[in-house]
Design a protein around this motif. Sequence first.
Motif, PDB file in Angstrom:
ATOM      1  N   HIS A 196     -16.519  -7.385  65.629  1.00 45.28           N
ATOM      2  CA  HIS A 196     -15.616  -7.054  66.225  1.00 45.28           C
ATOM      3  C   HIS A 196     -14.732  -8.197  65.972  1.00 45.28           C
ATOM      4  N   LYS A 197     -15.239  -9.119  64.898  1.00 48.80           N
ATOM      5  CA  LYS A 197     -14.848 -10.916  65.876  1.00 48.80           C
ATOM      6  C   LYS A 197     -14.135 -10.826  63.833  1.00 48.80           C
ATOM      7  N   VAL A 198     -13.550  -9.649  63.804  1.00 45.09           N
ATOM      8  CA  VAL A 198     -13.065 -10.215  62.523  1.00 45.09           C
ATOM      9  C   VAL A 198     -11.588  -9.188  61.992  1.00 45.09           C
ATOM     10  N   TYR A 199     -10.604  -9.975  61.275  1.00 47.74           N
ATOM     11  CA  TYR A 199      -9.064  -8.913  60.830  1.00 47.74           C
ATOM     12  C   TYR A 199      -8.995  -9.572  59.674  1.00 47.74           C
ATOM     13  N   LEU A 200      -8.231  -8.061  59.260  1.00 50.31           N
ATOM     14  CA  LEU A 200      -7.839  -8.371  57.684  1.00 50.31           C
ATOM     15  C   LEU A 200      -6.439  -8.431  58.161  1.00 50.31           C
ATOM     16  N   MET A 201      -5.587  -9.440  57.470  1.00 50.98           N
ATOM     17  CA  MET A 201      -3.733  -9.470  57.393  1.00 50.98           C
ATOM     18  C   MET A 201      -4.013  -9.861  56.761  1.00 50.98           C
ATOM     19  N   PRO A 202      -2.298  -8.362  56.108  1.00 53.14           N
ATOM     20  CA  PRO A 202      -1.720  -9.187  55.069  1.00 53.14           C
ATOM     21  C   PRO A 202      -1.381 -10.493  54.326  1.00 53.14           C
ATOM     22  N   GLN A 203      -1.048 -10.840  53.008  1.00 51.75           N
ATOM     23  CA  GLN A 203      -0.569 -12.217  53.010  1.00 51.75           C
ATOM     24  C   GLN A 203       0.959 -11.938  52.657  1.00 51.75           C
ATOM     25  N   GLY A 204       1.796 -12.405  53.293  1.00 51.06           N
ATOM     26  CA  GLY A 204       2.968 -12.145  52.669  1.00 51.06           C
ATOM     27  C   GLY A 204       3.978 -13.400  53.591  1.00 51.06           C
ATOM     28  N   THR A 205       5.097 -13.812  52.850  1.00 48.87           N
ATOM     29  CA  THR A 205       5.875 -14.763  54.476  1.00 48.87           C
ATOM     30  C   THR A 205       7.515 -14.209  54.081  1.00 48.87           C
ATOM     31  N   THR A 206       7.310 -12.500  53.553  1.00 50.51           N
ATOM     32  CA  THR A 206       8.544 -11.979  54.082  1.00 50.51           C
ATOM     33  C   THR A 206       8.324 -10.682  54.635  1.00 50.51           C
ATOM     34  N   ALA A 207       9.129  -9.850  55.357  1.00 58.61           N
ATOM     35  CA  ALA A 207       8.883  -9.070  55.619  1.00 58.61           C
ATOM     36  C   ALA A 207       8.437  -7.736  55.129  1.00 58.61           C
ATOM     37  N   GLU A 208       9.161  -7.570  53.549  1.00 59.15           N
ATOM     38  CA  GLU A 208       9.318  -7.199  52.571  1.00 59.15           C
ATOM     39  C   GLU A 208       7.623  -6.764  51.840  1.00 59.15           C
ATOM     40  N   ALA A 209       6.779  -8.408  51.117  1.00 60.45           N
ATOM     41  CA  ALA A 209       6.010  -8.512  51.120  1.00 60.45           C
ATOM     42  C   ALA A 209       4.881  -7.932  52.043  1.00 60.45           C
ATOM     43  N   LEU A 210       4.836  -8.336  53.212  1.00 64.95           N
ATOM     44  CA  LEU A 210       3.298  -7.528  54.344  1.00 64.95           C
ATOM     45  C   LEU A 210       4.208  -5.713  54.381  1.00 64.95           C
ATOM     46  N   LYS A 211       4.954  -5.538  53.863  1.00 64.08           N
ATOM     47  CA  LYS A 211       5.573  -3.734  54.034  1.00 64.08           C
ATOM     48  C   LYS A 211       4.098  -3.209  52.749  1.00 64.08           C
ATOM     49  N   GLU A 212       4.433  -3.996  51.574  1.00 69.34           N
ATOM     50  CA  GLU A 212       3.760  -3.142  50.378  1.00 69.34           C
ATOM     51  C   GLU A 212       2.698  -3.152  50.759  1.00 69.34           C
ATOM     52  N   LYS A 213       1.782  -3.973  51.614  1.00 72.10           N
ATOM     53  CA  LYS A 213       0.025  -4.316  51.155  1.00 72.10           C
ATOM     54  C   LYS A 213      -0.542  -3.594  52.664  1.00 72.10           C
ATOM     55  N   GLU A 214       0.855  -3.466  53.660  1.00 72.59           N
ATOM     56  CA  GLU A 214      -0.173  -3.285  54.575  1.00 72.59           C
ATOM     57  C   GLU A 214      -1.041  -2.100  54.941  1.00 72.59           C
ATOM     58  N   LEU A 215      -0.557  -0.917  54.117  1.00 72.75           N
ATOM     59  CA  LEU A 215      -1.069   0.062  54.317  1.00 72.75           C
ATOM     60  C   LEU A 215      -2.940   0.349  53.898  1.00 72.75           C
ATOM     61  N   TRP A 216      -3.040  -0.676  52.469  1.00 74.96           N
ATOM     62  CA  TRP A 216      -4.038  -0.012  51.650  1.00 74.96           C
ATOM     63  C   TRP A 216      -5.362  -1.272  52.710  1.00 74.96           C
ATOM     64  N   VAL A 217      -4.261  -2.663  53.223  1.00 76.12           N
ATOM     65  CA  VAL A 217      -5.242  -3.811  53.799  1.00 76.12           C
ATOM     66  C   VAL A 217      -5.694  -2.886  54.984  1.00 76.12           C
ATOM     67  N   LEU A 218      -4.909  -1.994  55.993  1.00 75.05           N
ATOM     68  CA  LEU A 218      -5.270  -1.418  57.386  1.00 75.05           C
ATOM     69  C   LEU A 218      -5.904   0.209  56.734  1.00 75.05           C
ATOM     70  N   GLU A 219      -6.377   0.904  55.284  1.00 75.59           N
ATOM     71  CA  GLU A 219      -7.537   1.664  55.296  1.00 75.59           C
ATOM     72  C   GLU A 219      -8.379   1.327  54.689  1.00 75.59           C
ATOM     73  N   LEU A 220      -8.826  -0.524  54.972  1.00 74.40           N
ATOM     74  CA  LEU A 220     -10.241  -0.776  54.148  1.00 74.40           C
ATOM     75  C   LEU A 220     -10.237  -1.516  55.616  1.00 74.40           C
ATOM     76  N   CYS A 221      -9.762  -1.612  56.194  1.00 80.91           N
ATOM     77  CA  CYS A 221     -10.285  -2.372  57.892  1.00 80.91           C
ATOM     78  C   CYS A 221     -10.748  -0.961  58.557  1.00 80.91           C
ATOM     79  N   LYS A 222     -10.630   0.383  58.428  1.00 87.85           N
ATOM     80  CA  LYS A 222     -10.672   1.915  58.877  1.00 87.85           C
ATOM     81  C   LYS A 222     -12.492   1.732  57.855  1.00 87.85           C
ATOM     82  N   LYS A 223     -12.375   1.139  56.677  1.00 91.78           N
ATOM     83  CA  LYS A 223     -13.492   2.000  55.877  1.00 91.78           C
ATOM     84  C   LYS A 223     -14.559   0.956  56.029  1.00 91.78           C
ATOM     85  N   TYR A 224     -14.116  -0.677  56.184  1.00 90.26           N
ATOM     86  CA  TYR A 224     -15.410  -1.322  56.518  1.00 90.26           C
ATOM     87  C   TYR A 224     -15.510  -1.649  58.339  1.00 90.26           C
ATOM     88  N   GLY A 225     -14.748  -1.398  59.143  1.00 95.90           N
ATOM     89  CA  GLY A 225     -14.308  -1.413  60.521  1.00 95.90           C
ATOM     90  C   GLY A 225     -14.504  -2.676  61.023  1.00 95.90           C
TER      91      GLY A 225
END
Length: 243
Positions: A196-225
């Motif tokens: 419950h203390k762990v957060y994953l955040m996509p790396q990116g310094t533009t909105a476009e770069a973040l958007k590319e990564k957010e869905l798979w990062v979110l899915e891995l958050c669900k997988k690992y809790g």
Amino acid sequence: MLKLAKLFGKPEIFYSIQGEGKNVGQPSIFVRLSLCNLTCVWCDTAYTWNWENTSFEHNKKEKFKKDDWLIQLSDDELITKVKEFPCKNLIFTGGEPLVQHKDLSRVLKKLPSGYHIAFETNGTIVPTPELDNLTDQYNVSVKLSNSRVPEADRIVDKAIQFFASSPKANFKFVVDAESDVKEVVSLVERFTIPLHKVYLMPQGTTAEALKEKELWVLELCKKYGFNYTTRIHIQLYGDKKGV
Ligand code: SF4
């Protein structure tokens, strides 16, 4: 004297919202300190440490003239500036703020009561008991191999153990590729960091770069809790400094 980042000729102290991690969306005063003990290759605040005439690597290849980007403030000057804002959430960021732990303890003791004090830290320095007593929250961002910092410098067992067992700490890992998440899982297991203390955040310094990564990062958050966090300030302002 505390060493702060200098932006547009002034100390980088600004009132905004917390853009990442546990307190995302919370109005906060940010004090950006200068100096860092690491040299992450993708660092978005390299103006706090990547001075001219050093051999540190950085993606942007840009070097900064120390006198143009660092300013010293007395305790009273810092406190006066902080009190100008209508907010009691005070976040020290950097650079690596805990490099200046002695000066920070002294300033925090002089600060009027009622402030919630948080540090954004890379998790390599154990806070002194004195500073820990004055602190409410640590947002710990242990660096992965994607930072290209040698492991011995970025993984400091004693420090990670301290933060893993501190009720004040939460962990935010910046992930750039799916392989990064394997490193996170391994660190979480090795240091018994509560999920419950762990957060994953996509790396990116533009909105476009973040958007590319957010869905798979979110899915891995669900997988690992793990918890997911984005970077609201990047989505709103892009790579703009001081916001
Ligand atoms: S620890 Fe933070 S401030 Fe220091 S180089 Fe890495 S990203 Fe930049």
